[in-house]
Design a protein around this motif. Structure first.
Motif, PDB file in Angstrom:
ATOM      1  N   VAL B  35     -44.784 -12.692  59.536  1.00  0.00           N
ATOM      2  CA  VAL B  35     -43.405 -12.298  59.854  1.00  0.00           C
ATOM      3  C   VAL B  35     -43.380 -10.879  60.446  1.00  0.00           C
ATOM      4  O   VAL B  35     -44.004  -9.965  59.894  1.00  0.00           O
ATOM      5  CB  VAL B  35     -42.537 -12.313  58.579  1.00  0.00           C
ATOM      6  N   VAL B  51     -44.608 -15.899  54.965  1.00  0.00           N
ATOM      7  CA  VAL B  51     -43.857 -16.913  54.211  1.00  0.00           C
ATOM      8  C   VAL B  51     -44.657 -18.214  54.266  1.00  0.00           C
ATOM      9  O   VAL B  51     -45.453 -18.413  55.194  1.00  0.00           O
ATOM     10  CB  VAL B  51     -42.437 -17.165  54.780  1.00  0.00           C
ATOM     11  N   ALA B  63     -38.109 -16.431  56.448  1.00  0.00           N
ATOM     12  CA  ALA B  63     -38.433 -15.029  56.745  1.00  0.00           C
ATOM     13  C   ALA B  63     -37.157 -14.193  56.757  1.00  0.00           C
ATOM     14  O   ALA B  63     -37.133 -13.063  56.265  1.00  0.00           O
ATOM     15  CB  ALA B  63     -39.146 -14.932  58.091  1.00  0.00           C
ATOM     16  N   VAL B  78     -41.577 -15.022  63.962  1.00  0.00           N
ATOM     17  CA  VAL B  78     -42.619 -15.578  63.094  1.00  0.00           C
ATOM     18  C   VAL B  78     -43.659 -16.303  63.951  1.00  0.00           C
ATOM     19  O   VAL B  78     -43.361 -16.816  65.031  1.00  0.00           O
ATOM     20  CB  VAL B  78     -42.041 -16.573  62.054  1.00  0.00           C
TER      21      VAL B  78
END
Lengths: 328, 205
Positions: B35, B51, B63, B78
């Motif tokens: 992230v 995550v 996220a 991400v």
């Protein structure tokens, strides 16, 4: 923030004899220079093992610690308190996510950590094996358990393992409102009706012994941690952290006119250390080994949550998924 | 049935056998995604953590909840961990540029790569720019050639194909507009000093 004093396994320094002496010297020199250790760096097995244990215990404490406070969301007095408590509990569960990720960088999978929590193989802060009977118990946790954890974790944020320190920096930044919120709740009880004051005094009486346990066994009886302090896994001894907490918060509790249930509690002005009745370490051991008022309930709630969510995770799983150890 | 002070816990359905754990299978907790968050307009994106999620879309949602619910944020992205190419890590003032083997990519259409550098051990990776290359290692070299690192010592470098990233769309930037309104998460909202002072004054003999 819920991480308290950690319990470490008995440490055998002779395990280091199997390590490459040159690599070990370079590792120790890096820590002595104040540099962080990153996941791809060489590290002794003992360092890896103890860090996994510590970070995992901390992550479990965040998840389990959300249960006694979360219980009070629906019964918190008023909309404002409900919003704040909900946000706080959400933060704590988010902290568990950060900590599990940091532990994963050391090579233990999240699946294994969750299994070890539910089977009781891994531990969490003992204090969450006690029940929150009243709103005042919930306020006690929000203010004083969080305060104790903050003292501990501000110290650990200066440790040697990069991913754990970064997670703690973020956690500590998010904590600023928890402590103020907890103190605010207690001020309102302290300045409220006689019944409200009595309710907090009763909570204080119930929670003081577990709070003294929270910082971990006395240095006189805890495992030898000299090497963990040298490697900056552990930044202060349990007794030092306990003393720091007493220094900061006993005056605030007294200021509100409450009585701490320990007749021997006083600061020795000569040594600068607090004197207190030795906590009941037999009770601490008994509860940590599963015989506390809420151990079974806490683990059963987690087990049921995992079981109930299983079908959702299976449905979401993509055949293209692959596990790769987090990078940092 | 679980015996608890909490009625919601008491109402939990019986499922499985108390105390018995069905061991989790690999990937029960799904894959991992890195992230990156931009805290303010004009600031570089910075790596914040990971995550676990089934795909990029849910990784993005998780996220947002995990990393941007508290402090200012203007954008987020991400990428799946396995799509991040990682250089060796250096130390003692040695830059990655000095240890990176020279690689020229094969002929072909160049791709866009995002580069992230670690400026100091213990800190987070930050985005330094975009380069065109056919291989991630080549992208790293091009980053150094173009001085995207600003002459600083780089202790570690990541390269990610731009097309592997789930970016924030212009419409999604509204997600963070209400953050400052959420005062219940603000420490400054919990001022008890006046109440405490009045109480203490009242207690004085």
């Amino acid at each position: 923030m819920y991480g308290g004093g950690n319990t470490f396994e008995g440490i055998k320094n002779d395990g280091l004899a199997q390590e490459n002496p040159e690599k070990l010297a370079a590792f120790e020199a890096r820590i002595a220079r104040g540099e962080k250790i990153e996941p791809t760096d060489w590290m002794p097995q003992l360092y890896r093992k103890q860090l996994i244990r510590m970070i995992e215990q901390h992550a479990h404490s965040e998840i389990i610690g959300a249960l006694p406070e979360g219980t009070w969301i629906t019964r918190a007095p008023g909309f404002k308190r409900k919003m704040a408590l909900m946000a706080k509990v959400q933060d704590e569960v988010g902290h568990a996510q950060l900590l599990y990720s940091a532990a994963e960088t050391l090579g233990k999978s999240r699946e294994q950590m969750i299994d070890d929590l539910i089977t009781g193989k891994s531990k969490y802060s003992n204090i969450f094996n006690y029940p929150t009977f009243t709103w005042a118990d919930c306020c006690f946790i929000s203010w004083l358990v969080d305060a104790g954890a903050i003292v501990n974790q501000l110290a650990n944020a200066k440790g040697s393992y990069g991913p754990y320190c970064r997670a703690l920096d973020r956690i500590c930044a998010e904590e600023s409102f928890h402590l103020k919120y907890g103190h605010h709740c207690v001020i309102y009880l302290a300045t409220g009706t006689a019944k409200q004051r009595a309710m907090f005094q009763e909570a204080l009486n119930r929670w003081w012994p577990p709070l003294m346990h929270f910082f971990g066994p006395s240095d006189k009886i805890s495992a030898h941690t000299e090497i963990l302090m040298r490697w900056k896994v552990k930044m202060s001894s349990n007794d030092d952290i306990r003393n720091q907490f007493l220094d900061m918060y006993v005056p605030k509790i007294w200021e509100l006119g409450f009585t701490i249930p320990d007749a021997n509690l006083k600061k020795n002005e000569e040594t600068g250390k607090w004197e207190y009745t030795e906590p009941d370490w037999e009770e601490f051991k008994r509860v940590i080994n599963g015989d506390g008022p809420c151990n079974k309930e806490r683990l059963e709630v987690r087990r049921i949550a995992e079981e109930r969510g299983r079908w959702v995770r299976e449905a979401l799983k993509s055949p293209e998924s692959a596990y790769v150890m987090p990078l940092a | 049935m679980v015996h608890s002070l909490d009625p919601r816990v008491g109402r939990l359905p019986t499922i499985g056998t108390p105390g018995m754990v069905v061991p989790k299978v690999p990937l029960d907790q799904l894959g991992t995604f890195e992230v990156f968050v931009q805290p303010k307009e004009g600031k570089p994106f910075q790596h914040e953590g990971i995550v676990h999620a089934p795909d990029l879309e849910l990784a993005y949602v998780l996220a947002k909840e995990t990393f941007t619910r508290r402090f200012t944020c203007t954008s987020l992205y991400v990428v799946e961990t396995r799509h991040v190419y990682v250089s060796p890590t250096t130390e003692g003032g040695v830059s990655v540029a000095a240890v990176l083997p020279a690689i020229t990519g094969p002929d072909g259409e160049p791709l866009s790569f995002e580069l992230f550098m670690l400026p100091k051990r213990g800190k987070q990776h930050v985005h330094i720019g975009t380069v065109m290359a056919t291989l991630p290692q080549e992208a790293m070299h091009r980053g150094f050639q173009q001085n995207l690192h600003g002459g600083k010592t780089v202790y570690n470098l990541w390269a990610v194909r731009t097309t592997d990233i789930r970016f924030t769309t212009p419409e999604e930037k509204e997600l963070w507009l209400t953050l400052p309104e959420k005062k219940f998460r603000d420490a400054a909202e919990y001022k008890g000093g006046d109440k405490l002072k009045a109480f203490l004054e009242k207690q004085r003999p």
